[in-house]
Design an enzyme around this catalytic site. Structure first.
Site, mmCIF file in Angstrom:
data_model
loop_
_atom_site.group_PDB
_atom_site.id
_atom_site.type_symbol
_atom_site.label_atom_id
_atom_site.label_comp_id
_atom_site.label_asym_id
_atom_site.label_seq_id
_atom_site.Cartn_x
_atom_site.Cartn_y
_atom_site.Cartn_z
ATOM 1 N N ASP A 9 35.752 45.601 46.811
ATOM 2 C CA ASP A 9 35.687 44.872 45.541
ATOM 3 C C ASP A 9 34.545 43.861 45.583
ATOM 4 O OD1 ASP A 9 37.109 43.482 47.473
ATOM 5 O OD2 ASP A 9 38.949 43.373 46.307
ATOM 6 N N GLU A 35 39.739 40.757 40.663
ATOM 7 C CA GLU A 35 40.505 39.548 40.365
ATOM 8 C C GLU A 35 40.941 39.500 38.902
ATOM 9 O OE1 GLU A 35 41.595 37.566 42.536
ATOM 10 O OE2 GLU A 35 40.323 37.820 44.288
#
Length: 371
Positions: free
Chosen positions: A68, A127
């Site tokens: 990520d 997130e």
């Protein structure tokens, strides 16, 4: 001269960006990737993410590795010489390390062609608002659909050299929670002419504390946490509106349904009791991270047999991770990687031990070469 893994990590640490805003991060990574031998590399972009396919010698299957990319809206307090250059933004969840490890693997296999095809996934917006699901559904990804997939997450509490994971459930189902209340504002001296939403919100927050303790099986596990209450404009004005923001986390899908149903019932009661209007928004919802038993067992066996590696069979965690969407459709696993720091995830002082970079890259090179 090629940059070291530490150089790459520090460069990424300086430029944290929020979900789907990772433009500098994407550009930096693309420049690194373009500097590698291109003989068996293919590169695609998707929004602010990147997909890199490494053609294998045999190519009987494709193994994917995901990292990520996004940072958090946190003002860094580490005092490091490579502190974030973006005010109010920080890599406080280790995604700078995640990307660096992925690049280290990619660089190795760009010089040493693997047996099988590899797919490196640099995914934006973990997130929030959630990049995994739309990336998974994209045409670009589906053209290079993998047969299995791997990812990791840093673990501040474990020493460097520690690998921790488990079969089956690793991370929880998660959901954001936003509740808006609207009543009748007024002068503080005349409360009988108003419907006070600060009081209504306060009652609701208190009632929410019983949702888990009196509705979820004690042998199961769930969390409802309220992190924000907003309401009112001045000390002598009765608040017309209030907003409650929080998170729901459960180990089972059934518990998530039960918790949401109970929250909705409590909110309906507040509407009646305080003569107000209320709305609920669950925002981003992440499904559980479920490790494929066969594949994670193979990784555990490999890790236990490596010198210098400490393996821990960990418990489930209430952590949320949108990597679960990949695992819904592609067999694979995720594991914790020890980084030995006193500060936890999402802490403005998080400072992982950079020795973990070479350890993780070498450990994963060895594992991927067994596949």
């Amino acid at each position: 001269m090629e940059p070291s893994l530490i150089d790459v990590r520090r460069a990424l640490h300086r430029i944290p960006e929020l979900g789907f805003e990772e433009y500098k991060t994407q550009t930096y990574l693309l420049d690194l990737i373009q500097s590698l031998p291109q003989d068996f590399l293919e590169v695609k972009t998707w929004k602010t993410g990147i997909l890199v396919r490494v053609g294998g010698r045999k190519g009987e299957k494709t193994v994917a590795y995901r990292a990520d990319m996004d940072g958090l809206p946190i003002t860094e307090e580490t005092g490091l010489p490579f502190v974030s250059q973006h005010e109010g933004r920080m890599h406080a969840c280790g995604h700078d390390l995640h990307m660096t490890i992925a690049f280290g693997l990619l660089r190795h296999f760009a010089y040493h062609q693997p047996e099988t095809h590899l797919l490196f996934i640099f995914q934006p917006a973990e997130e929030g608002p959630g990049g995994a699901k739309p990336m998974l559904d994209s045409e670009e990804f589906r053209m290079w659909w993998p047969d299995e997939i791997i990812a990791l997450h840093i673990a501040p509490e474990y020493p460097v050299g520690t690998i921790a994971t488990r079969k089956g459930l690793l991370f929880a189902n998660t959901s954001e929670l936003f509740i808006d209340l609207k009543g009748q504002g007024g002068h503080a001296a005349y409360p009988h002419l108003a419907n006070d939403m600060v009081v209504a919100a306060s009652h609701l927050v208190t009632q929410l504390q019983s949702v888990v303790s009196r509705n979820v099986d004690p042998l199961d596990s769930a969390v409802v946490t309220i992190g924000v209450i907003k309401g009112g404009t001045k000390q002598n004005i009765i608040a017309e509106t209030a907003r409650i923001e929080g998170t729901i986390r459960t180990l089972s899908i059934e518990s998530m349904k039960k918790v949401k149903k109970r929250i909705e019932a409590l909110v309906s009661g507040i509407e009646i009791g305080f003569s107000c209007q209320a709305s609920i928004d669950y925002g981003s919802n992440y499904c559980q991270v479920w490790n494929d038993e066969e594949r994670v067992a193979r990784f555990i066996e490999y890790s236990q047999g490596r010198e210098g590696v400490t393996f821990i069979e960990c418990s489930e965690a209430m952590t949320g991770e949108d990597f679960g969407y990949f695992l819904e459709e592609i067999p694979g696993f995720m594991f914790w990687l020890g980084v030995d720091t006193n500060y936890g995830l999402h802490d403005a002082r998080l400072n992982p031990n950079e020795d973990v970079l070479s350890f993780a890259v070498q450990h994963l090179i060895g594992y991927i070469e067994t596949l």
